[in-house]
Scaffold this active site. Structure first.
Site, mmCIF file in Angstrom:
data_model
loop_
_atom_site.group_PDB
_atom_site.id
_atom_site.type_symbol
_atom_site.label_atom_id
_atom_site.label_comp_id
_atom_site.label_asym_id
_atom_site.label_seq_id
_atom_site.Cartn_x
_atom_site.Cartn_y
_atom_site.Cartn_z
ATOM 1 N N ASP A 7 -46.937 -14.145 -47.341
ATOM 2 C CA ASP A 7 -48.264 -15.037 -48.151
ATOM 3 C C ASP A 7 -48.325 -14.074 -49.473
ATOM 4 O O ASP A 7 -47.931 -13.101 -49.671
ATOM 5 C CB ASP A 7 -49.380 -14.915 -47.372
ATOM 6 C CG ASP A 7 -50.470 -15.840 -48.173
ATOM 7 O OD1 ASP A 7 -50.231 -16.765 -48.623
ATOM 8 O OD2 ASP A 7 -51.569 -15.257 -48.077
ATOM 9 N N ASP A 9 -51.277 -14.686 -52.264
ATOM 10 C CA ASP A 9 -52.791 -14.441 -52.575
ATOM 11 C C ASP A 9 -53.476 -13.634 -51.552
ATOM 12 O O ASP A 9 -53.485 -13.869 -50.513
ATOM 13 C CB ASP A 9 -53.355 -15.436 -52.835
ATOM 14 C CG ASP A 9 -53.081 -16.218 -54.175
ATOM 15 O OD1 ASP A 9 -52.150 -16.117 -54.878
ATOM 16 O OD2 ASP A 9 -53.896 -17.166 -54.659
#
Length: 216
Positions: A7, A9
């Protein structure tokens, strides 16, 4: 070959890339001075569940609809140069460790592609699955093309990208690194789910399941 998925952020980077992009454009006079505060208010509504991802995307992208893709790509390159100093050394080392091992690496993020691409380049990750902005005659419309790369759609995007018999099970080992419980469909599909500075719901789930947790 093994598989390592990341991922973006609050996982590879310890901040919100959309806010960083908004501040970048505001500092250059492309967005009005109140844009970062307005973006933050939208983030609070999104987390609270009163704003969905399509509306969030529209708010982020709509101010750029008057600009051709070529101009946005030039801003993206300048944004990349500014973000280089903010790439965490520990996460860069983690990615490099997977790459040295010969693992197939990819970023899988709900972030809009043109914001995520600079970080993929900075981490040296060639494969990127992100939310795609709809284009019409070379201009962004503010809409999402297809499904957002979010929740169960992250898993679908990964499986479509792999396009091989067995999907994730075709790899001896697979990792997914994420901070968010919204990524549980993909976290539960890999052999090594890793919670990175996880939000409370994911932290508790990781504790119950005995998953690795990275807090540094």
């Amino acid at each position: 070959m093994n598989l390592a998925l990341f991922d973006l952020d609050h996982t590879l980077i310890p901040f919100d890339s959309g806010m960083a992009w908004t501040r970048f454009l505001t500092a250059r006079g492309i967005l009005p001075p109140e844009a970062p505060e307005a973006y933050l208010a939208c983030c609070h509504r999104y987390v609270a569940g009163t704003l969905d991802i399509r509306a969030m995307h529209r708010i982020t992208v709509a101010p750029l609809a008057a600009h051709p893709r070529e101009r946005i790509e030039a801003w993206s390159r300048a944004f990349e140069a500014e973000m280089a100093a903010r790439v965490p050394g520990l996460m860069q080392a983690l990615v490099e460790r997977h790459q040295r091992a010969g693992d197939l690496c990819a970023i899988v993020t709900a972030t809009t592609r043109f914001i995520a691409e600079p970080f993929a380049r900075l981490f040296g990750i060639r494969h990127l699955m992100a939310t795609e902005g709809e284009l019409r005659d070379g201009f962004l419309t503010g809409k999402i093309a297809g499904e957002p790369c979010h929740r169960e759609h992250k898993l679908s995007r990964v499986l479509d990208w792999l396009d091989r018999p067995g999907g994730l099970q075709a790899f001896d080992e697979s990792w997914f690194y994420s901070d968010s419980a919204s990524d549980l469909p993909l976290l539960q599909a890999v052999s090594h789910p890793v919670a990175v500075r996880p939000e409370p719901v994911l932290r508790e789930h990781a504790r119950r399941c005995g998953w690795t947790v990275l807090d540094s």
